[in-house]
Design an enzyme around this catalytic site. Sequence first.
Site, PDB file in Angstrom:
ATOM      1  N   GLY A 114       4.114   2.581   2.953  1.00  0.00           N
ATOM      2  CA  GLY A 114       3.468   2.253   1.683  1.00  0.00           C
ATOM      3  C   GLY A 114       2.177   1.713   2.043  1.00  0.00           C
ATOM      4  O   GLY A 114       1.697   1.726   2.953  1.00  0.00           O
ATOM      5  N   HIS A 115       1.801   0.706   0.879  1.00  0.00           N
ATOM      6  CA  HIS A 115       0.476   0.242   0.897  1.00  0.00           C
ATOM      7  C   HIS A 115       0.341  -0.927   2.091  1.00  0.00           C
ATOM      8  O   HIS A 115      -0.538  -0.815   2.960  1.00  0.00           O
ATOM      9  CB  HIS A 115       0.366  -0.473  -0.263  1.00  0.00           C
ATOM     10  CG  HIS A 115      -1.113  -1.076  -0.717  1.00  0.00           C
ATOM     11  ND1 HIS A 115      -2.366  -0.566  -0.613  1.00  0.00           N
ATOM     12  CD2 HIS A 115      -1.428  -2.498  -0.726  1.00  0.00           C
ATOM     13  CE1 HIS A 115      -3.315  -1.335  -0.900  1.00  0.00           C
ATOM     14  NE2 HIS A 115      -2.722  -2.655  -0.983  1.00  0.00           N
ATOM     15  N   PHE A 116       1.280  -1.988   2.079  1.00  0.00           N
ATOM     16  CA  PHE A 116       1.383  -2.945   3.145  1.00  0.00           C
ATOM     17  C   PHE A 116       2.261  -2.411   4.371  1.00  0.00           C
ATOM     18  O   PHE A 116       3.328  -3.028   4.741  1.00  0.00           O
ATOM     19  CB  PHE A 116       1.870  -4.269   2.553  1.00  0.00           C
ATOM     20  CG  PHE A 116       0.861  -4.927   1.565  1.00  0.00           C
ATOM     21  CD1 PHE A 116      -0.227  -5.546   2.023  1.00  0.00           C
ATOM     22  CD2 PHE A 116       1.348  -5.016   0.343  1.00  0.00           C
ATOM     23  CE1 PHE A 116      -1.098  -6.091   1.174  1.00  0.00           C
ATOM     24  CE2 PHE A 116       0.391  -5.816  -0.515  1.00  0.00           C
ATOM     25  CZ  PHE A 116      -0.817  -6.012  -0.028  1.00  0.00           C
TER      26      PHE A 116
ATOM     27  N   ASP B  50      -7.574  -2.526   2.408  1.00  0.00           N
ATOM     28  CA  ASP B  50      -7.689  -2.579   0.959  1.00  0.00           C
ATOM     29  C   ASP B  50      -9.015  -3.283   0.922  1.00  0.00           C
ATOM     30  O   ASP B  50     -10.048  -2.526   1.193  1.00  0.00           O
ATOM     31  CB  ASP B  50      -6.484  -3.692   0.820  1.00  0.00           C
ATOM     32  CG  ASP B  50      -6.338  -3.773  -0.766  1.00  0.00           C
ATOM     33  OD1 ASP B  50      -7.012  -4.328  -1.508  1.00  0.00           O
ATOM     34  OD2 ASP B  50      -5.081  -3.159  -1.402  1.00  0.00           O
TER      35      ASP B  50
END
Length: 207
Positions: free
Chosen positions: A182-184, A22
């Site tokens: 997903g993202h994390f 990120d």
Amino acid sequence: TNIVDKLTEKVGADRYSMYVMDYGAPIGYRLALKHPERVESLIVQNGNAYTEGLAAFWDPIRAYWAEKTPERREALAGLVTLETTKFQYTDGMGDVAHISPDNWVVDQALLDRPGNKDIQLDLLGDYGSNVPLYPQFQAFFRERQPPTLIVWGKNDKIFPEPGAHPYLRDLPNAEMHILDSGHFALEDKLDMMAPLIRDFLDRKVCN
């Protein structure tokens, strides 16, 4: 980047492997540009260095980069709400039961501190300063060829899977694992990712 650089010097870390994800990806890559000789390896998890990775999620943010009006800034306010914070932790996860609600509750409590909304909107605006550096990041990859492990949650809408594959253009020997997450992704797939990371470091660095 300068703060992290000073920290590494303070603790005497003149060689290091970097886990970048990120916002941390361009911070790490800026650090690599400052001290390319110090980077032993990279572990990349949903961290962007290619324009292919800036998908629809970024459209309103790109609009703000192009014209920093109060209206376009306020249009981003929803990105620091509880709904979006929870979305980042739960959307696209292989098993949402793995994700502790403590994550978004604690994060949101910090996001809701007085004045922090404006700090976050400033950061979203400033993130655009990373994009012109992408060619320099990519040149670092090509020229230095650091051993690289890519572990990427394929269902991430913030930094989607198309941002992962371009790394192989510049790092053809990188090891890539696209995960149903997903993202994390680490919150969801720790049992898969930790052994991959340990094995990678054992083979590429700790010998």
